[in-house]
Design an enzyme around this catalytic site. Structure first.
Site, short mmCIF file in Angstrom:
data_model
loop_
_atom_site.label_atom_id
_atom_site.label_comp_id
_atom_site.label_asym_id
_atom_site.label_seq_id
_atom_site.Cartn_x
_atom_site.Cartn_y
_atom_site.Cartn_z
N ASP A 19 0.82 -1.20 0.00
CA ASP A 19 0.00 0.00 0.00
C ASP A 19 0.86 1.26 0.00
O ASP A 19 1.77 1.38 0.81
CB ASP A 19 -0.87 -0.04 1.28
CG ASP A 19 -1.95 1.01 1.30
OD1 ASP A 19 -2.92 0.87 0.54
OD2 ASP A 19 -1.84 1.97 2.08
N GLU A 53 1.46 -0.57 -5.06
CA GLU A 53 0.43 0.40 -5.44
C GLU A 53 1.13 1.74 -5.64
O GLU A 53 0.86 2.71 -4.94
CB GLU A 53 -0.64 0.53 -4.33
CG GLU A 53 -1.85 1.34 -4.74
CD GLU A 53 -2.49 2.11 -3.57
OE1 GLU A 53 -1.86 2.30 -2.53
OE2 GLU A 53 -3.64 2.52 -3.74
#
Ligand code: GLC
Length: 541
Positions: free
Chosen positions: A209, A271
């Site tokens: 993330d 990401e």
């Protein structure tokens, strides 16, 4: 120009199809209205049947759930909402028995404010080693009453919150998500240990993330163009001090070594929201991430010119560093493709959602386009991501009422941005009841009426359902090895068409029908016959 994603080895992540499970909304086994790990275990056979290679689980760690689990208070444990570590192990074993790989979501940029590290930091003095786990600073102004710099949060409002003794801490997201200080080697070591904890349990990899936020420019200077870019950046301009700083790459080189030291083909997907893709490609150099999400493709919308440009840029940029391209149309942060393509909602990644006050999408048109887009995407060489419910053709829930809203974006903007709840609604499994088979209780977010007839079981029985379209496409993709095939455009002037390993893939962007070329029709995105209809995709051999 022909491109090939084949690596000639068993590196599954170069061509695999990865299904994103959003644990809160996949399936509830316990009746509390919240999806859980046992529910995932129950549903795995259906994912195997669908034909995907791997699943990626959004966070299930201990968390106060201020950002749906992206606020982690213990990286080595399962939140009781979702079950136990034993449930996780059972899920992992069941997946492996079915031949499915499991990637888990790791959230290293920030922890929860309820994490032991942050609580210790709060209890400790300014300047202490505990505070150095995070970005604590004195404020500006006479009494330090102004935030240390001009940064704003991705979810709206300032990126700083003041604590009792007068210092401020930085949070690029919600105030309950303090950013960790990645210049601190103890933080680095903690996370290397967390990686090993899950690799030892047998996970096949990680979705990481916000990796591009982890390293911050020394001294945390002002964002030079905050008025124009807000919390973000502008493509082609200098990197703002909180995004894609060069120092970050060393971290992932170390992580890659850790993954490589384990048996099996473990992989990490970043990401990394970095554009242009030639910059993103730095993240997938051979000793860093295996993949990154292709946000250029996701952002292109369903229009010929930007789509073609995105695909060209992808092959060129990722190809230059020997990495596979990935393809993605949906995830838990963007408006579902059915509704996005059924209206004009601009940039997809703005996390703004569609609310009852906004113009409502034409979901019938959107579904036709979303089905065609999926067929187009699944024929491209590289790895592909499918977000749960995409295979059911679910639309965005656009009329959620304020009392059900959960996304911090909604609260931090006083409801101006409705946020991402509309794409996170529990899945319909069997038509009937309050949540169409998701739970025996009341679902944590209500489903819209349209979900009833889109239930998985009903779609299994319908030959031309979206579910059966995905199943057939995934089976053909595997059989014809399209994921590791070769790519060349064959038309770009009305139809957008390419050849992959002898299969012609044609999408009709015109508003008139297109004659069907000779050959066997392998699959098409409508139930039609003959000419290729506007908004239709066909595979021909
Ligand atoms: C990522 C996640 C998103 C989350 C944010 C902060 O973008 O996908 O859901 O809110 O990071 O962790």
């Amino acid at each position: 120009m022909a491109h090939s994603a084949a690596a000639g080895s068993g590196e599954w992540w170069r061509s695999g199809v990865i299904y994103q499970v959003y644990p809160r909304s996949f399936r509830d086994s316990g009746g509390d209205g919240m999806g859980d790990l046992k529910g995932i275990t129950l549903g795995l056979a259906k994912l195997k049947e669908l034909g995907v290679d791997a699943v990626w689980l959004s966070p299930f760690y201990r968390s106060p759930q201020k950002d749906a689990g992206y606020d982690v208070s213990d990286y080595r444990d399962v939140d009781p909402l979702f079950g136990t570590l034993a449930d996780f192990d059972q899920m992992l074993e069941a997946a492996h028995q079915l031949g499915l790989r499991v990637m888990i979501d790791l959230v290293p940029n920030h922890s929860s404010d309820q994490h032991e590290w942050f609580r210790k930091a709060l209890a400790a003095k300014p300047g202490s080693p505990e505070r150095d786990y995070y970005h604590f600073k004195d404020g500006r102004g006479q009494d330090g009453e102004l935030p240390p710099n001009n940064w704003v949060s991705m979810f709206g409002g300032p990126a700083w919150t003041r604590v009792e003794d007068g210092q401020w801490y930085c949070h690029l997201f919600d105030s309950s998500q303090p950013d960790l200080n990645w210049a601190n080697t103890v933080v680095q070591e903690e996370f290397e240990d967390i990686l090993r904890f899950w690799l030892d349990r047998g996970v096949d990899g990680f979705r990481v993330d916000q990796p591009h936020a982890m390293a911050k420019a020394t001294g945390l200077p002002d964002h030079p163009y905050v008025e124009e870019a807000g919390a973000g950046f502008i493509e082609g301009r200098e990197a703002p001090p909180m995004w894609f700083q060069d120092e970050v790459h060393e971290i992932f080189r170390r992580w890659r070594k850790i993954l490589d030291s384990y048996p099996g083909d473990r992989a990490m997907c970043g990401e990394a929201y970095v554009l242009p893709l030639s910059e993103m490609a730095k993240w997938v150099r051979p000793d860093e991430f295996h993949q990154t999400f292709n946000f250029r493709f996701l952002d292109a919308g369903w229009e010929l010119a930007p789509l073609k440009a995105a695909i060209d840029e992808s092959f060129e940029s990722f190809g230059a560093v020997g990495a596979p391209s990935t393809w993605v149309l949906n995830n838990h942060d963007v408006i579902r493709s059915v509704s996005r393509f059924g209206g004009d909602y601009g940039r997809t990644t703005a996390s703004d959602g569609i609310g009852p006050e906004n113009p409502q999408p034409d979901n019938e048109l959107g579904l036709a386009k979303a089905r065609a887009a999926a067929l187009f995407m699944l024929a491209l060489p590289g790895a592909a991501y499918v977000y749960q419910g995409e295979e059911l053709g679910l639309p965005e829930h656009t009329t959620i009422s304020p009392e059900h809203r959960q996304d911090p974006t909604f609260f931090r903007t006083g409801g101006k941005r409705v946020g991402r709840d509309g794409c996170r609604v529990p899945l319909p499994w069997i038509q009937g009841g309050e949540s169409n088979g998701f739970s025996t209780g009341s679902p944590w977010l209500p489903q819209p009426d349209s979900y009833a007839e889109l239930a998985r079981a009903s779609q299994e029985a319908k030959l031309d359902s979206t579910l059966n379209l995905y199943k057939k496409a995934l089976a053909l993709r595997a059989k014809l090895a399209l994921g590791s095939g070769s790519f060349a455009w064959t038309a770009t002037d009305g139809p957008l068409a390419f050849n992959n390993s002898g299969v012609q893939v044609i999408h009709n962007f015109l508003d008139t029908p297109l004659p069907l070329p000779a050959g066997d029709v392998l699959i098409r995105s409508t139930a039609g016959e003959g000419d290729i209809a506007p908004n239709e995709t066909v595979w021909i051999r």
